[in-house]
Motif scaffolding. Structure first.
Motif, PDB file in Angstrom:
ATOM      1  N   CYS A 296       0.847  -1.196   0.000  1.00 54.55           N
ATOM      2  CA  CYS A 296       0.000   0.000   0.000  1.00 54.55           C
ATOM      3  C   CYS A 296       0.880   1.242   0.000  1.00 54.55           C
ATOM      4  O   CYS A 296       2.058   1.191   0.377  1.00 54.55           O
ATOM      5  N   THR A 297       0.283   2.338  -0.404  1.00 58.93           N
ATOM      6  CA  THR A 297       0.974   3.626  -0.485  1.00 58.93           C
ATOM      7  C   THR A 297       0.038   4.704   0.053  1.00 58.93           C
ATOM      8  O   THR A 297      -1.076   4.419   0.468  1.00 58.93           O
ATOM      9  N   GLY A 298       0.514   5.957   0.019  1.00 57.69           N
ATOM     10  CA  GLY A 298      -0.350   7.077   0.385  1.00 57.69           C
ATOM     11  C   GLY A 298      -0.777   7.050   1.847  1.00 57.69           C
ATOM     12  O   GLY A 298      -0.009   6.673   2.736  1.00 57.69           O
ATOM     13  N   THR A 299      -2.033   7.441   2.089  1.00 49.03           N
ATOM     14  CA  THR A 299      -2.547   7.587   3.452  1.00 49.03           C
ATOM     15  C   THR A 299      -2.477   6.305   4.285  1.00 49.03           C
ATOM     16  O   THR A 299      -2.007   6.351   5.427  1.00 49.03           O
ATOM     17  N   PRO A 300      -2.920   5.133   3.760  1.00 44.17           N
ATOM     18  CA  PRO A 300      -2.803   3.932   4.598  1.00 44.17           C
ATOM     19  C   PRO A 300      -1.353   3.639   4.994  1.00 44.17           C
ATOM     20  O   PRO A 300      -1.081   3.256   6.133  1.00 44.17           O
TER      21      PRO A 300
ATOM     22  N   HIS B 176       5.286   7.396   1.141  1.00 45.85           N
ATOM     23  CA  HIS B 176       5.214   6.264   2.066  1.00 45.85           C
ATOM     24  C   HIS B 176       4.799   5.004   1.319  1.00 45.85           C
ATOM     25  O   HIS B 176       3.994   5.065   0.382  1.00 45.85           O
ATOM     26  N   GLU B 177       5.335   3.875   1.783  1.00 47.58           N
ATOM     27  CA  GLU B 177       4.934   2.579   1.237  1.00 47.58           C
ATOM     28  C   GLU B 177       5.064   1.541   2.353  1.00 47.58           C
ATOM     29  O   GLU B 177       5.992   1.606   3.154  1.00 47.58           O
ATOM     30  N   CYS B 178       4.127   0.595   2.389  1.00 54.03           N
ATOM     31  CA  CYS B 178       4.197  -0.515   3.342  1.00 54.03           C
ATOM     32  C   CYS B 178       3.993  -1.819   2.596  1.00 54.03           C
ATOM     33  O   CYS B 178       3.272  -1.874   1.595  1.00 54.03           O
ATOM     34  N   VAL B 179       4.622  -2.868   3.107  1.00 50.80           N
ATOM     35  CA  VAL B 179       4.473  -4.210   2.562  1.00 50.80           C
ATOM     36  C   VAL B 179       4.092  -5.140   3.711  1.00 50.80           C
ATOM     37  O   VAL B 179       4.799  -5.200   4.716  1.00 50.80           O
ATOM     38  N   ILE B 180       2.972  -5.830   3.524  1.00 53.85           N
ATOM     39  CA  ILE B 180       2.466  -6.777   4.517  1.00 53.85           C
ATOM     40  C   ILE B 180       2.636  -8.179   3.949  1.00 53.85           C
ATOM     41  O   ILE B 180       2.221  -8.461   2.824  1.00 53.85           O
ATOM     42  N   SER B 181       3.236  -9.075   4.715  1.00 57.41           N
ATOM     43  CA  SER B 181       3.484 -10.454   4.293  1.00 57.41           C
ATOM     44  C   SER B 181       2.460 -11.377   4.943  1.00 57.41           C
ATOM     45  O   SER B 181       2.398 -11.475   6.163  1.00 57.41           O
ATOM     46  N   LEU B 182       1.668 -12.049   4.122  1.00 59.76           N
ATOM     47  CA  LEU B 182       0.673 -13.002   4.611  1.00 59.76           C
ATOM     48  C   LEU B 182       1.111 -14.409   4.245  1.00 59.76           C
ATOM     49  O   LEU B 182       1.142 -14.761   3.070  1.00 59.76           O
ATOM     50  N   ARG B 183       1.489 -15.185   5.236  1.00 59.03           N
ATOM     51  CA  ARG B 183       1.889 -16.577   4.980  1.00 59.03           C
ATOM     52  C   ARG B 183       0.659 -17.370   4.604  1.00 59.03           C
ATOM     53  O   ARG B 183      -0.342 -17.340   5.314  1.00 59.03           O
ATOM     54  N   THR B 184       0.740 -18.110   3.491  1.00 59.09           N
ATOM     55  CA  THR B 184      -0.442 -18.779   2.983  1.00 59.09           C
ATOM     56  C   THR B 184      -0.304 -20.288   2.871  1.00 59.09           C
ATOM     57  O   THR B 184      -1.287 -20.996   2.856  1.00 59.09           O
ATOM     58  N   GLY B 185       0.878 -20.799   2.711  1.00 63.98           N
ATOM     59  CA  GLY B 185       1.045 -22.214   2.417  1.00 63.98           C
ATOM     60  C   GLY B 185       1.039 -22.429   0.915  1.00 63.98           C
ATOM     61  O   GLY B 185       0.960 -21.499   0.117  1.00 63.98           O
ATOM     62  N   GLU B 186       1.079 -23.689   0.521  1.00 66.71           N
ATOM     63  CA  GLU B 186       1.293 -24.032  -0.887  1.00 66.71           C
ATOM     64  C   GLU B 186       0.085 -23.776  -1.782  1.00 66.71           C
ATOM     65  O   GLU B 186       0.192 -23.882  -2.998  1.00 66.71           O
TER      66      GLU B 186
END
Length: 139
Positions: A71-75, A125-135
């Motif tokens: 995401c970028t900007g306000t969030p 601004h920039e954020c990166v969220i990592s969601l572990r999902t499995g195969e």
């Protein structure tokens, strides 16, 4: 006799190593209880924007599969600002190459699996969220 003892011991060890898993009973499908977390909204806002914009993709290594939401900007600005005290406490704020990086956990070797945000000198601004999902997400 000594050879017999060694062979017998090896057979016992091999048998134990290949024994079936113990029966721990049926799986429990009771829904997990959740509680309110004020900081969860930063994740929700970032992932929501990334999903709406199609700013997500797969990242993986030999043992881990993830979806990365960007995401970028306000969030991103809100998440970055919210991380200030947390990153200061953990020592997970780093200034490098014209950016100030803040992460939810200290970066060990690289950014793989770390949720992080950055702000540059132009106040982007920039954020990166990592969601572990499995195969499931493997092609």
């Amino acid at each position: 006799m000594r050879v017999f003892t060694i062979v017998a011991t090896l057979l016992c060890v091999t048998a134990c190593a290949h024994a079936p898993e113990p029966n721990i009973g049926p799986a429990d499908f009771t829904p997990i209880t959740v509680s309110a977390s004020p900081n969860a909204r930063f994740y929700a806002d970032c992932i929501g924007q990334a999903a709406a914009r199609g700013s997500y993709g797969r990242a993986f290594d030999d043992s881990t599969d993830m979806v990365l939401f960007t995401c970028t900007g306000t969030p991103a600005m809100n998440f970055y600002n919210a991380l200030q005290a947390h990153s200061a406490r953990l020592g997970s704020e780093v200034v490098r190459d014209g950016r100030t990086w803040r992460s939810t956990n200290p970066v060990q070797r690289n950014l793989f699996g770390v949720d992080y945000c950055w702000k540059d000198e132009a106040d982007r601004h920039e954020c990166v969220i990592s969601l572990r999902t499995g195969e499931f997400i493997r092609p």
